[in-house]
Write a protein that holds these residues in place. Structure first.
Motif, PDB file in Angstrom:
ATOM      1  N   ILE A  78       0.951  -1.218   0.063  1.00 28.19           N
ATOM      2  CA  ILE A  78      -0.045  -0.047   0.105  1.00 28.19           C
ATOM      3  C   ILE A  78       0.801   1.121   0.018  1.00 28.19           C
ATOM      4  CG2 ILE A  78      -1.585   1.320   1.349  1.00 28.19           C
ATOM      5  CD1 ILE A  78      -2.787  -1.230   2.359  1.00 28.19           C
ATOM      6  N   GLU A 135      -6.244  -0.250  -4.539  1.00 28.50           N
ATOM      7  CA  GLU A 135      -7.454  -0.631  -4.476  1.00 28.50           C
ATOM      8  C   GLU A 135      -7.831  -2.008  -4.050  1.00 28.50           C
ATOM      9  OE1 GLU A 135     -11.358  -1.470  -7.247  1.00 28.50           O
ATOM     10  OE2 GLU A 135      -9.874  -0.463  -7.948  1.00 28.50           O
ATOM     11  N   GLU A 193      -6.470  -2.702  -0.545  1.00 23.71           N
ATOM     12  CA  GLU A 193      -7.124  -2.344   0.657  1.00 23.71           C
ATOM     13  C   GLU A 193      -8.365  -3.363   0.728  1.00 23.71           C
ATOM     14  OE1 GLU A 193      -7.308   0.161   2.726  1.00 23.71           O
ATOM     15  OE2 GLU A 193      -5.790   1.418   2.009  1.00 23.71           O
ATOM     16  N   ARG A 232      -6.555  -6.220   2.695  1.00 23.63           N
ATOM     17  CA  ARG A 232      -6.589  -5.860   4.013  1.00 23.63           C
ATOM     18  C   ARG A 232      -7.801  -6.011   4.704  1.00 23.63           C
ATOM     19  NH1 ARG A 232      -3.482  -0.517   5.646  1.00 23.63           N
ATOM     20  NH2 ARG A 232      -5.140   0.459   4.774  1.00 23.63           N
ATOM     21  N   ASN A 233      -8.718  -5.429   4.236  1.00 22.41           N
ATOM     22  CA  ASN A 233     -10.186  -5.622   4.871  1.00 22.41           C
ATOM     23  C   ASN A 233     -10.540  -6.928   5.064  1.00 22.41           C
ATOM     24  OD1 ASN A 233     -10.311  -2.834   5.014  1.00 22.41           O
ATOM     25  ND2 ASN A 233     -11.608  -2.616   3.073  1.00 22.41           N
ATOM     26  N   SER A 287     -14.141   1.025   7.244  1.00 22.00           N
ATOM     27  CA  SER A 287     -14.311  -0.014   6.433  1.00 22.00           C
ATOM     28  C   SER A 287     -15.320  -0.663   5.912  1.00 22.00           C
ATOM     29  CB  SER A 287     -12.848  -0.969   6.831  1.00 22.00           C
ATOM     30  OG  SER A 287     -13.485  -1.411   7.787  1.00 22.00           O
TER      31      SER A 287
END
Length: 465
Positions: free
Chosen positions: A272, A289, A292, A295-296, A428
């Motif tokens: 990132i 993108e 992310e 990671r979520n 998130s």
């Protein structure tokens, strides 16, 4: 995988089964014993009665064998007045069976009647040369009769019969059965009471273990404590060993989850950061993108793995009111620039059957979400409604805000993982999804509705202690 819960009813409890089994065996044994004793006593009464009949029979045979005595003195030595009483039930009969000379002599009690032949009823001679059996008498009495053929050679052949009223046998046997039934009834009561005492006393250690395990499951204790009988002590030791092994497995799972989180998050953070350094590059934007999203996803699934691992250990009990009060103070500080008023109505007796960290995470997500969307007010109510029937007690945490609220369609989307209804708000999109998943792991639920003060109502239902 969470352990299955076994619910035993009263009818199939171990104590009930043992009591019913022991009682059934006691009743069966006493019934068999009673039948055997009654049969033995009846046989003994018949033998005693037969000895009396045989005594009269031998006396009559002796009289037949000495015919030189005068007629007025013959058959006077029996000594039984009932032989002279008409149709008294006591009879004797001497029948000469020679073909060329028929002669019958009988007791006065027989009057003008005749006794039946045991030979005609299919009763064979015994080893002692007599026939013994029951017959119907002249007046309908049941008679116990002894019959013996006698061969005196040139003096002739005779059939000597003596019969007595069998009512004596039946009455004695019936009286014995009454006393035996009363004695066995009292004995049954004593044995049943003794069995109840033995079952209760013998299963008391198992009841202690059951109560101790319930305390462990509810968080009031951590191990089985106390002294147990030698038969139960191995069960207590193995149960404690299982609890220790379970805790060790959970600790290892937590360690592995933490290591995995660190191992995965660090490379993602590097990716990132590198993508952020090349903002104008379309490829970098696409990498950013997807990173992310990754990671979520990692945060979500690691959080579920951590929770699931912790739920395999024996539950603890958490006081709810202090947790909610701490969240109120924290959220008022976080949102002090918006002057959000947070009111709390929490029962001090409310307890959550689970860990404090999980309660903080679930309630914190709901309160934080309410504060983000509220105009000026957030209401938090904690209660444990009465349970109807035999169901478990459930803890209800209701969070209301006075924001704009959500439509029915938006409420269905709000709890979906990564779904954000307003991109202008920070987050998130995982908060409500984590709350839903975590509540489900505790056999609870999260329901979204309309708040009376105008905004969204989030009602969290969890197991109460």
């Amino acid at each position: 995988m969470r352990a299955r819960r076994f619910r035993g009813g009263r009818s199939n409890s171990l104590a009930t089964r043992l009591f019913l089994s022991a009682t059934a065996w006691v009743v069966v044994i006493l019934l068999i014993t009673g039948v055997v004793l009654s049969s033995v006593y009846r046989s003994a009464s018949e033998r005693a009665f037969d000895r009396r009949l045989n005594l009269y029979l031998r006396t009559l045979i002796a009289e037949v064998a000495t015919p030189d005595e005068p007629l007025d003195r013959q058959f006077q030595s029996l000594g039984e007045p009932l032989f002279d009483l008409p149709l008294s039930g006591w009879y004797w009969e001497i029948v000469r069976t020679d073909p060329e000379k028929k002669e019958i002599r009988a007791s006065r009690s027989l009057w003008d009647k005749k006794l039946p032949k045991l030979e005609d009823q299919g009763i064979e001679l015994s080893s002692s040369g007599v026939r013994v059996g029951y017959v119907d008498g002249p007046e309908g009495q049941t008679l116990r009769m002894v019959e013996r053929p006698v061969d005196l050679g040139t003096d002739g052949k005779f059939r000597v019969t003596v019969a007595g009223d069998a009512t004596e046998i039946f009455d004695e046997t019936r009286t014995f059965d009454y006393y035996l039934g009363g004695t066995f009834a009292a004995l049954t009561i004593v044995l049943v009471l003794t069995t109840i005492f033995q079952v209760r006393f013998g299963l008391a250690p198992l009841k202690r273990i059951s109560d101790a395990i319930a305390d462990i499951r509810s968080g009031r204790a951590e191990r089985l404590e106390g002294e147990f009988p030698v038969e139960i002590a191995p069960l207590a030791r193995e149960t404690n060993a299982l609890i220790d092994a379970n805790r060790e497995i959970v600790e290892r799972a937590r360690t592995h989850v933490g290591n995995l989180a660190h191992a995965v998050k660090t490379p993602l953070s590097v990716i990132i950061n590198e993508a952020n350094a090349r903002e104008r590059d379309p490829f970098a934007a696409k990498v950013l993108e997807q990173a992310e999203v990754m990671r979520n996803q990692v945060v979500h699934h690691l959080e579920r793995a951590r929770i699931a691992a912790r739920l395999t250990v024996v539950a603890t009990v958490t006081d709810v009111a202090p947790v909610i009060e701490a969240l109120r103070r924290t959220m008022e500080k976080i949102h002090r620039d918006r002057a959000i008023a947070i009111a709390v109505d929490a029962s001090t007796a409310a307890k959550f059957r689970g860990e404090r960290q999980d309660l903080e995470e679930m309630a914190g997500n709901l309160v934080d979400n309410a504060c983000k969307w509220a105009r000026s007010r957030v209401l938090i109510k904690v209660s444990v409604p009465p349970v109807a029937g035999a169901g478990p007690a459930m803890l209800h945490i209701v969070v209301d805000d006075d924001g704009s609220g959500l439509s029915d369609a938006e409420r269905m989307q709000a709890s979906q993982r990564g779904r954000r209804l307003d991109e202008t708000k920070p987050g998130s999109g995982l908060g409500l999804s984590i709350v839903t998943d975590l509540a489900a792991l505790y056999d609870g639920s999260l329901t979204l509705g309309s708040a009376p003060i105008g905004g969204l109502r989030a009602e969290l239902v969890l197991p109460a202690a």
